[in-house]
Design a protein around this motif. Structure first.
Motif, PDB file in Angstrom:
ATOM      1  N   VAL A 528       3.438   5.639   5.176  1.00  0.00           N
ATOM      2  CA  VAL A 528       2.085   5.249   4.750  1.00  0.00           C
ATOM      3  C   VAL A 528       1.661   6.083   3.550  1.00  0.00           C
ATOM      4  CG1 VAL A 528      -0.347   5.233   5.453  1.00  0.00           C
ATOM      5  CG2 VAL A 528       1.427   4.456   7.055  1.00  0.00           C
ATOM      6  N   LEU A 529       1.915   7.409   3.655  1.00  0.00           N
ATOM      7  CA  LEU A 529       1.470   8.322   2.590  1.00  0.00           C
ATOM      8  C   LEU A 529       2.208   8.020   1.281  1.00  0.00           C
ATOM      9  CD1 LEU A 529       1.185  11.660   4.601  1.00  0.00           C
ATOM     10  CD2 LEU A 529      -0.669  10.287   3.645  1.00  0.00           C
ATOM     11  N   ILE A 530       3.527   7.754   1.396  1.00  0.00           N
ATOM     12  CA  ILE A 530       4.317   7.436   0.194  1.00  0.00           C
ATOM     13  C   ILE A 530       3.737   6.200  -0.487  1.00  0.00           C
ATOM     14  CG2 ILE A 530       6.574   6.498  -0.554  1.00  0.00           C
ATOM     15  CD1 ILE A 530       7.841   8.442   1.470  1.00  0.00           C
ATOM     16  N   ASN A 531       3.386   5.224   0.345  1.00  0.00           N
ATOM     17  CA  ASN A 531       2.815   3.983  -0.175  1.00  0.00           C
ATOM     18  C   ASN A 531       1.504   4.233  -0.912  1.00  0.00           C
ATOM     19  OD1 ASN A 531       2.977   1.188  -0.476  1.00  0.00           O
ATOM     20  ND2 ASN A 531       1.491   0.888   1.179  1.00  0.00           N
ATOM     21  N   LEU A 532       0.620   5.061  -0.243  1.00  0.00           N
ATOM     22  CA  LEU A 532      -0.706   5.316  -0.831  1.00  0.00           C
ATOM     23  C   LEU A 532      -0.581   6.129  -2.120  1.00  0.00           C
ATOM     24  CD1 LEU A 532      -2.801   6.124   2.383  1.00  0.00           C
ATOM     25  CD2 LEU A 532      -2.781   4.004   1.055  1.00  0.00           C
ATOM     26  N   ILE A 533       0.309   7.168  -2.077  1.00  0.00           N
ATOM     27  CA  ILE A 533       0.442   8.052  -3.245  1.00  0.00           C
ATOM     28  C   ILE A 533       1.071   7.276  -4.410  1.00  0.00           C
ATOM     29  CG2 ILE A 533       1.583  10.143  -4.142  1.00  0.00           C
ATOM     30  CD1 ILE A 533       1.376  11.240  -1.212  1.00  0.00           C
ATOM     31  N   ARG A 534       2.028   6.425  -4.055  1.00  0.00           N
ATOM     32  CA  ARG A 534       2.692   5.630  -5.085  1.00  0.00           C
ATOM     33  C   ARG A 534       1.680   4.683  -5.752  1.00  0.00           C
ATOM     34  NH1 ARG A 534       5.952   1.221  -4.971  1.00  0.00           N
ATOM     35  NH2 ARG A 534       5.375   0.958  -2.785  1.00  0.00           N
ATOM     36  N   ASN A 535       0.852   4.007  -4.917  1.00  0.00           N
ATOM     37  CA  ASN A 535      -0.191   3.112  -5.453  1.00  0.00           C
ATOM     38  C   ASN A 535      -1.145   3.877  -6.368  1.00  0.00           C
ATOM     39  OD1 ASN A 535       0.711   0.811  -4.308  1.00  0.00           O
ATOM     40  ND2 ASN A 535      -0.718   0.816  -2.573  1.00  0.00           N
ATOM     41  N   ALA A 536      -1.507   5.132  -5.932  1.00  0.00           N
ATOM     42  CA  ALA A 536      -2.435   5.946  -6.738  1.00  0.00           C
ATOM     43  C   ALA A 536      -1.804   6.226  -8.102  1.00  0.00           C
ATOM     44  CB  ALA A 536      -2.758   7.239  -5.999  1.00  0.00           C
ATOM     45  N   GLY A 537      -0.519   6.570  -8.056  1.00  0.00           N
ATOM     46  CA  GLY A 537       0.181   6.835  -9.308  1.00  0.00           C
ATOM     47  C   GLY A 537       0.177   5.611 -10.209  1.00  0.00           C
ATOM     48  N   ASP A 538       0.457   4.435  -9.601  1.00  0.00           N
ATOM     49  CA  ASP A 538       0.463   3.193 -10.379  1.00  0.00           C
ATOM     50  C   ASP A 538      -0.906   2.924 -10.998  1.00  0.00           C
ATOM     51  OD1 ASP A 538       3.040   2.867  -9.645  1.00  0.00           O
ATOM     52  OD2 ASP A 538       2.654   1.342  -8.090  1.00  0.00           O
ATOM     53  N   ALA A 539      -1.982   3.197 -10.201  1.00  0.00           N
ATOM     54  CA  ALA A 539      -3.339   2.903 -10.664  1.00  0.00           C
ATOM     55  C   ALA A 539      -3.728   3.802 -11.832  1.00  0.00           C
ATOM     56  CB  ALA A 539      -4.330   3.074  -9.502  1.00  0.00           C
ATOM     57  N   GLY A 594       2.485  -3.400   1.065  1.00  0.00           N
ATOM     58  CA  GLY A 594       2.303  -1.967   1.341  1.00  0.00           C
ATOM     59  C   GLY A 594       1.076  -1.652   2.169  1.00  0.00           C
ATOM     60  N   LEU A 595      -0.096  -2.088   1.725  1.00  0.00           N
ATOM     61  CA  LEU A 595      -1.350  -1.738   2.410  1.00  0.00           C
ATOM     62  C   LEU A 595      -1.440  -2.426   3.769  1.00  0.00           C
ATOM     63  CD1 LEU A 595      -3.996  -1.642  -0.478  1.00  0.00           C
ATOM     64  CD2 LEU A 595      -2.973   0.251   0.788  1.00  0.00           C
ATOM     65  N   ALA A 596      -0.990  -3.713   3.826  1.00  0.00           N
ATOM     66  CA  ALA A 596      -1.058  -4.455   5.101  1.00  0.00           C
ATOM     67  C   ALA A 596      -0.230  -3.741   6.153  1.00  0.00           C
ATOM     68  CB  ALA A 596      -0.546  -5.876   4.893  1.00  0.00           C
ATOM     69  N   ILE A 597       1.007  -3.325   5.796  1.00  0.00           N
ATOM     70  CA  ILE A 597       1.867  -2.626   6.761  1.00  0.00           C
ATOM     71  C   ILE A 597       1.277  -1.274   7.109  1.00  0.00           C
ATOM     72  CG2 ILE A 597       4.136  -1.548   7.044  1.00  0.00           C
ATOM     73  CD1 ILE A 597       5.305  -3.886   5.443  1.00  0.00           C
ATOM     74  N   SER A 598       0.753  -0.571   6.080  1.00  0.00           N
ATOM     75  CA  SER A 598       0.178   0.757   6.310  1.00  0.00           C
ATOM     76  C   SER A 598      -0.957   0.691   7.327  1.00  0.00           C
ATOM     77  CB  SER A 598      -0.352   1.339   4.992  1.00  0.00           C
ATOM     78  OG  SER A 598       0.728   1.541   4.115  1.00  0.00           O
ATOM     79  N   ARG A 599      -1.853  -0.287   7.147  1.00  0.00           N
ATOM     80  CA  ARG A 599      -2.995  -0.382   8.078  1.00  0.00           C
ATOM     81  C   ARG A 599      -2.505  -0.689   9.498  1.00  0.00           C
ATOM     82  NH1 ARG A 599      -8.365  -4.028   7.194  1.00  0.00           N
ATOM     83  NH2 ARG A 599      -9.237  -2.108   6.360  1.00  0.00           N
ATOM     84  N   ASP A 600      -1.510  -1.561   9.614  1.00  0.00           N
ATOM     85  CA  ASP A 600      -0.948  -1.887  10.930  1.00  0.00           C
ATOM     86  C   ASP A 600      -0.403  -0.639  11.607  1.00  0.00           C
ATOM     87  OD1 ASP A 600      -1.588  -4.458  10.980  1.00  0.00           O
ATOM     88  OD2 ASP A 600       0.477  -5.266  10.827  1.00  0.00           O
ATOM     89  N   ILE A 601       0.370   0.153  10.804  1.00  0.00           N
ATOM     90  CA  ILE A 601       0.984   1.372  11.363  1.00  0.00           C
ATOM     91  C   ILE A 601      -0.100   2.306  11.878  1.00  0.00           C
ATOM     92  CG2 ILE A 601       2.241   3.472  10.732  1.00  0.00           C
ATOM     93  CD1 ILE A 601       3.930   1.706   8.821  1.00  0.00           C
ATOM     94  N   VAL A 602      -1.138   2.518  11.050  1.00  0.00           N
ATOM     95  CA  VAL A 602      -2.202   3.460  11.420  1.00  0.00           C
ATOM     96  C   VAL A 602      -2.945   2.963  12.661  1.00  0.00           C
ATOM     97  CG1 VAL A 602      -4.306   4.567  10.645  1.00  0.00           C
ATOM     98  CG2 VAL A 602      -2.433   4.280   9.076  1.00  0.00           C
ATOM     99  N   ARG A 603      -3.200   1.671  12.696  1.00  0.00           N
ATOM    100  CA  ARG A 603      -3.930   1.113  13.838  1.00  0.00           C
ATOM    101  C   ARG A 603      -3.106   1.232  15.114  1.00  0.00           C
ATOM    102  NH1 ARG A 603      -7.310  -4.022  11.382  1.00  0.00           N
ATOM    103  NH2 ARG A 603      -8.909  -2.712  10.431  1.00  0.00           N
ATOM    104  N   GLU A 604      -1.815   1.158  14.940  1.00  0.00           N
ATOM    105  CA  GLU A 604      -0.940   1.289  16.110  1.00  0.00           C
ATOM    106  C   GLU A 604      -1.096   2.666  16.743  1.00  0.00           C
ATOM    107  OE1 GLU A 604       3.724   0.463  16.843  1.00  0.00           O
ATOM    108  OE2 GLU A 604       2.788  -0.528  15.120  1.00  0.00           O
TER     109      GLU A 604
END
Ligand code: ADP
Length: 639
Positions: A528-539, A594-604
């Motif tokens: 999840v963190l890799i996904n979020l940090i990567r998105n931040a970098g892209d943004a 990325g975000l859809a899977i991340s939210r699912d993981i966290v909610r789990e």
């Protein structure tokens, strides 16, 4: 569930109103009134009958008394003509001796029998001798009584019987006259006057107002003094003339009786009403109202005896009986009504019971139907649950596959960086190993050892680079455990370090090891963190200021928060970024998963993931996670 249509519930009979039917009440009142009136009439009839019988007995008694008084001396005048002195007087009326002798005879006779007076008259009606000759005030001798009816009757050779009021003293009396014959010739008339005082004292025998009327219909004797000398019916003219002539009632006026009385009231009698205001009857206390008049003819004297029986006691008694009958009827009717009401209530109760039993039976069958339906539904639900669980397992497997695919995609993107990381030590190793071979040929073994030591260190370094990749790439099921957020952040940053540095991003990592321990799966959290940090970098690719801030904190409710904030382009306008396949990146660069899977993981793990705009520009992603030691059942179940 197939719902059966509601069966018609049996209706309980509505409770009938207690207010009685006005028609029935009216009929009952009518019946009670009729029976009351009937009772009154019957009692009145019975009372009248008794009254009549009673009055008949009293009349008989009184008539016998009248007969006794009047007829006791009625034969006396007939014997007078047999007397020598009287005959002498008739023959020589001027002879003082004859007069004297006759007077004495008559006086003695009168005293002997106790009549009022006995006297003889000549053919002209002049009294020749009388029993009261020596009473100066009463002496009849010399009086002309030719106007009297008894004289007329006597002279005509008949027996005269008349009531009359005395001319001398005005005393009423009953006069009986017989002719005095000298041979065949009537030479005078002998008269006896009988007192009626005894009758006046006998009224009490009757016990009710009563009167005696003579042949003219004029009251001559009465227990009510005011009734005396009144005519029961208006007198015809000839009678009035005769009465006047014969001075029967002593000149006095003949009044009218308070009410007209029939000549013959008959055996039933006549009912008369006498008003209270009639002052003539006041002396008799209570003498007002209705009276039953009964009569009896006194044959010998030609009189009529009338008795007035008060009807009030009869009517009072009849009223009592009528009321009693009405009350008794009312009571009986009430009893019948109560019985009828009771029967109706019992019937209603039975009906209600029957309906209740019906309703019960219906209810029971309904319950049985519903129970069957529920059992069916239950079985269906069980099947559905099983299918759902199966689907969930399939979904979970699919999700795991997806996670793995996403990881591999990340790995693919990281591959270039990693290759670069590995290329440098690899190149160094190559150079060093080549050198080592040369130094070994020359026999410079210490340098060879030095090179090999460096090669070993470089191999360790490469191993350190590969190990996290292996861990990251491993396809493992999510197993929650106490996870230090700082460690997870470091692991993610390690994999992205090359990339961030290359992009010129300033990293501010405020996470301290041991500061925040979450309950989750570290491998998944890293993803999840890799996904979020990567998105931040892209943004922040085109941003002038490139700053990535990572910090962890505790919330009021005990959960932990990990914030990844950037100074990039900010969130896209439409907020569907958590939807699968939403991406703003060019094809080949982003899948939008990325975000859809991340939210699912966290909610789990029992946490959540949300995105916010930063006021100073850029975006902020907030990861909410349960703290270790506070994990919920859901979380443990999810593991
Ligand atoms: P992908 O990265 O493949 O596009 P994601 O689900 O990770 O898929 O992201 C979806 C989209 O959300 C991105 O295309 C981007 O438009 C937006 N996004 C994600 N993170 C950020 C961020 N830090 N700043 C601005 N936009 C972002």
């Amino acid at each position: 569930m197939t719902d059966t249509p509601p069966a018609a519930t049996p209706q309980l009979p509505p409770s009938r109103s207690v207010s009685p039917n006005p028609l029935i009440v009216a009929v009952l009142l009518l019946v009670i009134s009729l029976i009351g009136i009937g009772g009154y009439r019957a009692s009145e009839y019975q009372g009248m009958q008794t009254l009549r019988t009673d009055a008949g007995h009293r009349l008989d008694l009184f008539a016998a008394a009248v007969d006794g008084i009047v007829n006791r001396y009625a034969h006396i005048p007939a014997t007078i003509q047999l007397n020598e002195e009287v005959l002498n007087l008739m023959r020589s009326p001027r002879s003082a001796t004859s007069v004297q002798a006759a007077n004495r005879f008559l006086q003695q006779l009168n005293e002997h029998i106790g009549s009022v007076a006995i006297f003889v008259m000549n053919q002209r009606g002049i009294v020749l001798a009388s029993s009261n000759w020596n009473h100066p005030s009463e002496n009849f001798v010399g009086e002309d009584l030719s106007f009297r009816s008894y004289f007329v009757d006597g002279l005509a050779g008949r027996v005269g019987r008349h009531f009359a009021i005395g001319t001398t003293r005005g005393e009423p009396g009953y006069f009986v006259s017989t002719p005095i014959r000298d041979g065949e010739r009537v030479v005078g008339v002998a008269v006896i006057k009988i007192s009626l005082d005894q009758l006046d004292q006998a009224w009490s025998l009757l016990g009710a107002p009563a009167l005696i009327a003579d042949g003219n219909g004029v009251v001559i004797l009465s227990s009510v003094p005011e009734w005396r000398y009144t005519a029961l019916k208006p007198l015809p003219l000839d009678t009035r003339v005769e009465v006047k002539m014969s001075r029967l009632y002593n000149e006095g006026p003949i009044g009218d009786f308070p009410v007209p009385i029939d000549d013959d009231p008959g055996p039933d009698g006549q009912i008369v009403h006498m008003a209270l205001h009639n002052s003539s009857v006041r002396p008799h206390a209570g003498f007002a109202g209705s009276y039953l008049v009964h009569g009896r003819g006194l044959q010998d004297v030609g009189w009529r005896l009338l008795i007035f029986s008060d009807l009030r006691p009869v009517r009072t008694q009849a009223l009592g009986h009528g009321a009693l009958a009405a009350v008794a009827t009312g009571f009986v009717l009430l009893l019948l009504l109560v019985l009828a009401q009771r029967r109706r209530i019992v019937r209603q109760k039975l009906e209600a019971k029957e309906l209740l039993e019906q309703a019960n039976a219906q209810l029971e069958s309904k319950v049985a139907r519903r129970t069957r339906a529920l059992t069916d539904t239950n079985a269906r639900l069980r099947k559905e649950v099983a299918e759902r669980q199966q689907a969930e397992q399939t979904l979970r497997a699919a999700q795991d596959e997806l996670v793995q695919a996403a990881k591999l995609a990340v790995l693919g993107q990281l591959a270039a960086g990693i290759t670069h990381e590995l290329a440098q030590p690899l190149g160094a190793m190559r150079t060093l190993s080549g050198n080592a071979i040369e130094f070994m040929k020359r026999g410079n073994l210490p340098t060879v050892e030095q090179n090999l030591t460096i090669i070993a260190r470089l191999a360790d370094q490469m191993g350190r680079i590969i190990t996290p990749l292996k861990t990251f790439a491993r396809k493992s099921p999510a197993v929650p455990a106490a996870t230090d957020l700082a460690h997870a952040v470091s692991a993610a940053l390690f994999l992205l370090d090359q990339r961030l540095t290359k992009a010129g991003i300033t990293l501010i990592n405020r996470c301290e090891p041991g500061q925040a321990i979450a309950w989750c799966d570290q491998n998944r959290l890293e993803q999840v963190l890799i996904n979020l940090i990567r998105n931040a970098g892209d943004a922040m690719a085109d941003s002038a200021r490139k700053e990535l801030l990572i910090e962890a904190s505790s919330r009021d409710d005990g959960d932990l928060e990990l914030v990844i904030a950037d100074s990039g382009c900010g969130l896209p306008a439409d907020g569907t970024l958590f939807e699968p396949f939403f991406t703003t990146k060019p094809a080949g660069e982003g899948l939008g998963l990325g975000l859809a899977i991340s939210r699912d993981i966290v909610r789990e793990f029992g946490g959540d993931l949300r995105a916010e705009k930063r006021p100073e520009g850029g975006a902020r992603f907030i990861l909410q996670l349960p703290a270790a030691g506070k994990e919920t059942n859901d979380v443990s179940a999810a593991g």
